[in-house]
Design a protein around this motif. Structure first.
Motif, PDB file in Angstrom:
ATOM      1  N   HIS A  93      43.736  25.646  25.840  1.00  0.00           N
ATOM      2  CA  HIS A  93      43.226  25.126  26.400  1.00  0.00           C
ATOM      3  C   HIS A  93      43.424  24.065  25.057  1.00  0.00           C
ATOM      4  O   HIS A  93      42.603  22.794  24.754  1.00  0.00           O
ATOM      5  N   GLU A 123      33.794  17.699  31.759  1.00  0.00           N
ATOM      6  CA  GLU A 123      34.407  17.194  32.678  1.00  0.00           C
ATOM      7  C   GLU A 123      35.172  15.809  32.520  1.00  0.00           C
ATOM      8  O   GLU A 123      36.868  16.482  32.554  1.00  0.00           O
ATOM      9  N   TRP A 126      38.723  18.081  31.020  1.00  0.00           N
ATOM     10  CA  TRP A 126      38.771  18.257  32.384  1.00  0.00           C
ATOM     11  C   TRP A 126      39.911  17.973  32.631  1.00  0.00           C
ATOM     12  O   TRP A 126      40.897  17.906  33.179  1.00  0.00           O
ATOM     13  N   LYS A 129      42.914  17.342  31.068  1.00  0.00           N
ATOM     14  CA  LYS A 129      43.504  18.827  31.293  1.00  0.00           C
ATOM     15  C   LYS A 129      44.836  18.912  32.245  1.00  0.00           C
ATOM     16  O   LYS A 129      45.524  19.060  32.306  1.00  0.00           O
ATOM     17  N   TRP A 419      34.678  22.047  24.046  1.00  0.00           N
ATOM     18  CA  TRP A 419      35.403  22.705  24.262  1.00  0.00           C
ATOM     19  C   TRP A 419      36.312  23.910  24.385  1.00  0.00           C
ATOM     20  O   TRP A 419      36.584  24.157  23.417  1.00  0.00           O
TER      21      TRP A 419
END
Length: 890
Positions: A93, A123, A126, A129, A419
């Protein structure tokens, strides 16, 4: 399965190799057939590599391509050697790096994360990602990585997040995690603590500012120097060495801190270097890590003079609200006017910068979470001295690892980000209790209040990636994968993260599984540009591996990266090398097309090596065994550059330049039995060679292997070649070496006197013994084919001809009577030059054999080899001397 008879050559193997066609065809086939899916087979040995997880921040670079190619070579080899292999994919991450990228995109839209709030911002990350994870997977596929996607992991997926919490809670319960005020690396731009690895040190031209702090009793002053005058506002002492005679009478006295007017003590501490500067140093415990430790020893106040943005705070007095660097300029001006600052010297020093924001890092006193590292380091040191210790390749890098853990400091693990893995700690607003828990907490266990707030910070990225070898296999559960595939076998990584990632994985593995997380760490260097410079955005010299693949194919890139250097060393990237390796792929392709053109109707079941083998047949089979032995040994030692050299030489020289050319005689001949034997040898050697090459060049080897007569679904799951003793033919190798030397010598002589191969010559060969005579006679068809003589005579009783070009080789003398085509004087000059070379070689070996040191240390085998070389050179020298005498007498 067995292949059908070959029919349309161009359909099986087109005239030109198209890497894109092979890459788009075979990777989906491998995935669809699940060749990369790891099975827990109790009858097989497990072999595990977990991919060093790339950050979900963008594209993979050449360093990733090198790293993963080496892992893929190892994995593919082990699968072919009948291990149950797991090459586990995953991504990191990458806390601060990913958050910074997402915040940058938000700024382009005119908003900040604070406008969105924590939940909405996470969000957004993500979403980022998912997009970039998909890009990375596409790049893995382009590289041809044999990854088991069914086991792909992400450092923030549910299972790994549970492992992170488990580790945090266990360490907290053991007293190895604590919360406290300490000096950390602070990024004022990103407003977060940084790990050591996120700090890049740059050489900066600064200044050393010399100041006089007046003694409070009016008896004089003490001189100190600093590169950061703005921090003097937070000084709480001046320190000297306890044995420094200059200051013994001042210890215990106080000075007045200029501008601030605060009275601060003079203390004695062994930390101070009496040889540096004046031997007295200012102490700022809240803004320097060494000063912080000294301050704890002397119970000094800790005064923070700037805020999280690098702006001077209320403790800075009249400088409040100024940027730290603007404050520095103003303080220099003010102190100079007051006569306090009396000298400024130019000073080149290393200054830490944030890897992400490039802001100058500030040593900053802050409340953070820490891991107490000494107990973990002690365990790692004890393990490193045992037989079970992790093996480093090259071994020298183990010393780097040991030096770091011997000088370990507590690890700041909290980051002021949104994060990442949020710290599993809750604070009770009513009673002040801190609750650390594996599960989310809604009620205080002490006062039963529901007024709880979770810590806002997240964990350092390295905290979760340090668990990677076992968290990815299901820990903390005692999963079946954990039982079978752990510990992992090899970790492949660059030398730049030994301290920060490798060490932490070893600490974590030992602490939570009782085992080292891997058996071996294979260290590689970095890839530099053709001029030796590090690749960077600022220099614009980076190379996108996808661009290389687009131009030359994945196989050429993989082969270039894997064979570019020896373990642990940096390598330079040259486009010319990739092109040369693409040409190597084309050479293999063309050789395979030649084979297919001469295999019409030949099936795998037709392979029969029981017939009469020619000398070239025996030679290539024997050379193949040596190549198998060398490739296997060097692969086991991770010497991929050497493996590449061995395979390149065998394929290009032995197979293509010699055997295939000699095989044309029986293939084009009328003897069907001889033709079938040669076809069998050709198919066998190509099959085995492609298997050896497959881990390096998976696509082209699969494409060719499928076109050849074969057995099995894919070369990916074909067996690794093993040495067959019955195919080692020492005599045939000696005979073939003699024939090749004859052919090379004739070609060299033709070139020297500019006689084309098409022109017939007279070739006379005088063997030096009966064995050589027999070998040359047996091979005269090949000599005729490749030397094109009008007349060939091989005889031990050969009379030395007049005016002939000559060559002295091991086992024979050769003469090419070239009346009218040779200048006698030129031939004498040539032989004189050859004689000088032979004299030099004899003298060199004589010196070596007369060297007592060499004779004492060298193995018997080496000494014997040197003596054999000298005998050979002396024999050749004698023949050249004799030939010169003959020519000069004419």
């Amino acid at each position: 399965m067995s292949s059908q008879p070959t029919q349309d050559i161009d359909q099986l193997l087109p005239k030109n190799y198209d890497p894109k066609a092979a890459e788009t065809k075979w990777y989906p086939y491998w995935i669809q057939k699940q060749f990369f899916k790891a099975e827990r087979d109790p009858n097989k040995r497990p072999f595990t590599i977990v991919i060093p997880p790339p950050n979900v921040t963008g594209k993979l670079h050449l360093g990733h391509a090198l790293d993963t190619t080496l892992q893929d070579i190892i994995t593919r080899t082990k699968r072919m050697q009948d291990y149950s292999t797991l090459f586990l994919p995953g991504m990191d991450h990458a806390g601060i790096a990913t958050q910074a990228r997402v915040e940058a995109t938000l700024r382009e839209e005119g908003i900040s994360r604070h406008d969105l709030g924590r939940e909405k911002f996470v969000e957004k990350v993500w979403e980022w990602k998912h997009i970039y994870a998909s890009h990375i997977r596409e790049q893995w596929e382009k590289l041809g990585l044999a990854l088991d996607y069914s086991r792909e992991r992400f450092t923030m997926d549910e299972g790994l997040s549970r492992a992170v919490r488990e580790v945090f809670v266990r360490l907290y319960e053991k007293g190895l995690i604590y919360r406290g005020n300490r000096i950390i690396n602070w990024d004022p731009a990103a407003r977060t603590a940084l790990s050591d690895i996120e700090v890049i040190y740059k050489e900066v031209k600064g200044a050393l500012h010399h100041m006089r702090y007046p003694l409070s009793d009016g008896s004089g002053y003490i001189e100190v120097a600093t590169t950061r005058p703005e921090t003097m506002l937070g000084d709480t002492a001046v320190a000297v060495h306890p044995e420094d005679e200059r200051y013994k009478n001042l210890v215990g006295k106080t000075v007045i801190l200029p501008i601030v007017g605060r009275e601060i003590p003079i203390v004695a501490d062994d930390y101070v270097d009496p040889e540096f500067g004046s031997g007295a140093v200012k102490i700022t415990p809240a803004h320097d890590p060494n000063d912080f430790e000294l301050g704890l020893r002397h119970n000094l106040p800790q005064i923070v003079v700037m805020d999280e943005t690098g702006t001077m705070n209320e403790q800075a007095g009249i400088y409040k609200g100024m940027d730290r660097f603007a404050c520095r300029k103003q303080i220099i001006k003010d102190l100079s006017e007051q006569g306090v600052m009396f000298k400024v010297e130019e000073h080149i020093h290393q200054v830490g910068h944030s890897e992400r924001s490039d802001a100058v890092v500030e040593p900053y006193l802050s409340t953070q979470w820490f891991v107490k590292m000494q107990p973990l380091a002690d365990e790692a040191l004890a393990n490193a001295a045992s037989e079970e210790s992790v093996k480093f390749v090259p071994e020298r890098f183990k010393n780097n690892y040991l030096r770091w853990i011997e000088n370990i400091r507590d690890w700041c693990i909290s980051r002021q980000l949104w994060w990442g893995h949020r710290i599993p700690a809750w604070y009770c607003a009513d009673c002040g209790e801190t609750i650390v828990s594996r599960e989310d907490v809604t009620e205080c266990p002490s006062c039963h209040s529901h007024k709880l707030e979770q810590d806002n910070d997240v964990l350092d990225t390295w905290f979760s990636s340090g668990l990677w070898p076992f968290s990815t296999l299901g820990w903390p559960d005692d999963s079946e994968d954990m039982k079978y595939f752990y510990p992992t076998n090899v970790l492949v990584t660059g030398y730049d993260i030994i301290f920060f990632w490798v060490a932490r994985m070893i600490f974590s593995g030992m602490e939570f599984t009782g085992k080292n997380p891997f058996e071996t760490v294979l260290i590689h260097g970095i890839i530099r540009d053709s001029e030796g410079r590090k690749m960077s955005k600022s220099l614009g010299n980076g190379v996108d591996p996808m661009e290389v693949i687009e131009k030359y194919g994945a196989d050429a890139l993989r082969y270039t990266l894997a064979t570019g250097n020896s373990p642990g060393n940096d390598q330079r990237f040259y486009w010319e090398k990739v092109e040369a390796n693409r040409n190597f792929a084309n050479k293999i392709w063309n050789a395979s097309r030649f084979a297919l053109m001469n295999l019409e109707g030949f099936r795998y079941e037709d392979i029969d090596l029981g017939g009469e083998l020619t000398t070239p047949d025996k030679w290539i089979l024997s050379r193949l065994q040596a190549t198998i032995a060398d490739a296997t040994r060097l692969t086991d030692a991770f010497e991929f550059g050497e493996v590449g050299r061995v395979l390149y030489n065998f394929i290009w020289d032995d197979l293509c330049d010699w055997y295939i050319e000699m095989a044309k005689l029986p293939l084009y001949g009328t003897d069907e039995a001889a033709k079938k034997t040669t076809q069998s040898v050709l198919v066998t050697v190509l099959d085995q060679t492609l298997r050896l090459l497959h881990p390096f060049m998976p696509f082209i080897t699969e494409e060719i292997w499928q076109a050849l007569p074969h057995q099995g679904e894919s070369i990916t799951v074909a067996a690794w070649p093993t040495v067959k003793e019955e195919w080692i033919f020492a005599d045939a190798e000696a005979e073939m070496n003699l024939l090749m030397e004859v052919i090379r010598s004739v070609r060299n002589i033709r070139a020297e006197v500019n006689v084309p191969m098409s022109k017939k010559i007279e070739l006379l060969i005088k063997p030096s013994d009966a064995i050589s005579a027999e070998r040359l006679t047996r091979g005269q068809d090949y000599i005729t084919r490749f030397c094109n003589p009008e007349r060939l005579e091989i005889s031990e009783q050969l009379a030395t001809p007049d005016k002939a070009m000559s060559a002295i080789i091991t086992g024979a003398e050769m003469f090419l009577p070239l009346a009218g085509l040779i200048d006698l004087d030129q031939e004498i000059k040539r032989l004189d030059k050859e004689l000088a070379t032979l004299h030099s070689e004899v003298e060199r070996i004589e010196k070596k054999l007369n060297n007592a040191g060499f004779m004492a240390k060298a193995p018997e085998k080496v000494v014997a080899e040197e003596r054999a070389k000298m005998a050979d050179y002396m024999e050749k020298r004698d023949k050249v001397i004799a030939r010169l005498a003959e020519l000069k007498s004419e």
